[in-house]
Scaffold this active site. Structure first.
Site, short mmCIF file in Angstrom:
data_model
loop_
_atom_site.label_atom_id
_atom_site.label_comp_id
_atom_site.label_asym_id
_atom_site.label_seq_id
_atom_site.Cartn_x
_atom_site.Cartn_y
_atom_site.Cartn_z
CG ASP A 186 -0.31 0.12 2.54
OD1 ASP A 186 0.95 0.20 2.58
OD2 ASP A 186 -1.02 0.18 3.56
CG HIS A 210 9.29 -28.72 10.01
ND1 HIS A 210 8.96 -28.25 11.26
CD2 HIS A 210 10.63 -28.91 10.03
CE1 HIS A 210 10.05 -28.14 11.99
NE2 HIS A 210 11.08 -28.54 11.26
CB THR A 230 2.14 -2.97 11.08
OG1 THR A 230 0.92 -3.41 10.43
CG2 THR A 230 1.90 -1.67 11.82
CB CYS A 284 0.89 -2.64 4.77
SG CYS A 284 0.71 -3.81 6.13
CG HIS A 289 10.65 -24.85 11.52
ND1 HIS A 289 10.74 -24.75 12.90
CD2 HIS A 289 11.85 -25.35 11.12
CE1 HIS A 289 11.93 -25.16 13.30
NE2 HIS A 289 12.63 -25.53 12.24
C1 RB5 Z 1 -1.97 2.45 6.53
O1 RB5 Z 1 -2.05 3.68 7.20
C2 RB5 Z 1 -1.72 1.32 7.53
O2 RB5 Z 1 -2.83 1.13 8.32
C3 RB5 Z 1 -1.34 0.06 6.78
O3 RB5 Z 1 -0.22 0.30 5.99
C4 RB5 Z 1 -0.97 -1.16 7.61
O4 RB5 Z 1 -0.04 -0.86 8.58
C5 RB5 Z 1 -2.09 -1.98 8.10
O5 RB5 Z 1 -1.88 -3.05 8.70
#
Ligand code: RB5
Length: 153
Positions: A10, A136, A70, A68, A101
């Protein structure tokens, strides 16, 4: 080893995706397919996770890298697909173990959590480590069984 890598991000992962693509081009003899996003304009991570997962299911011996902010949103979406085993990794040890694994076929990265050099190490471990099989495999088989059962619920 994988012969093709599909990448998706994203807006939050856009810059890291560019860095990872450069890294792959310069260091790996592997086909690279960028499924977007193609700018920093705000967008929704599920759209790109879905595109990458569909490609991996269609194309043999391929892997995905989803980025993304996180990595969490991407991994939640990707793991809804049958046959996808997406691993959210913040270091190269978890990345290596996800291959050894779990036979992971998608790597999820959090661009707001890790820096580019750590991200490259994680990608290297993901692409260079084979699945160990053995004990595994039977655990992976149980996941595949579960996916079949859920499909018929
Ligand atoms: C976008 O602002 C953020 O929410 C997205 O990149 C991500 O971290 C969601 O899990």
């Amino acid at each position: 080893m994988f012969s093709r890598v599909f990448l998706g991000s994203d807006h939050a992962g856009f810059n890291l995706k560019k860095i990872i693509i450069d890294y792959l081009v310069n260091n790996f003899d592997i086909e690279i397919v960028d499924k977007g996003t193609y700018s920093e304009a705000s967008c929704d991570y599920p759209d790109y996770a879905i595109e990458v997962c569909k490609e991996i299911i269609r194309s043999k011996n391929s892997a995905g890298i989803l980025i993304c902010g996180t990595g969490i949103g991407m991994s939640i979406v990707a793991n809804k697909f049958e046959g996808i085993r997406a691993a959210l990794c913040y270091n190269s040890t978890s990345s290596r173990l996800s291959r050894l694994h779990n036979d992971s076929n998608i790597l999820c990265l959090g661009a707001r959590i890790i820096g580019p050099e750590i991200a490259k190490d994680i990608v290297k471990a993901f692409l260079e480590t084979p699945f160990e099989g053995g004990r595994h495999q039977k655990r992976i088989d149980k996941i595949l069984e579960l996916e079949k059962k859920i499909r018929t619920c």
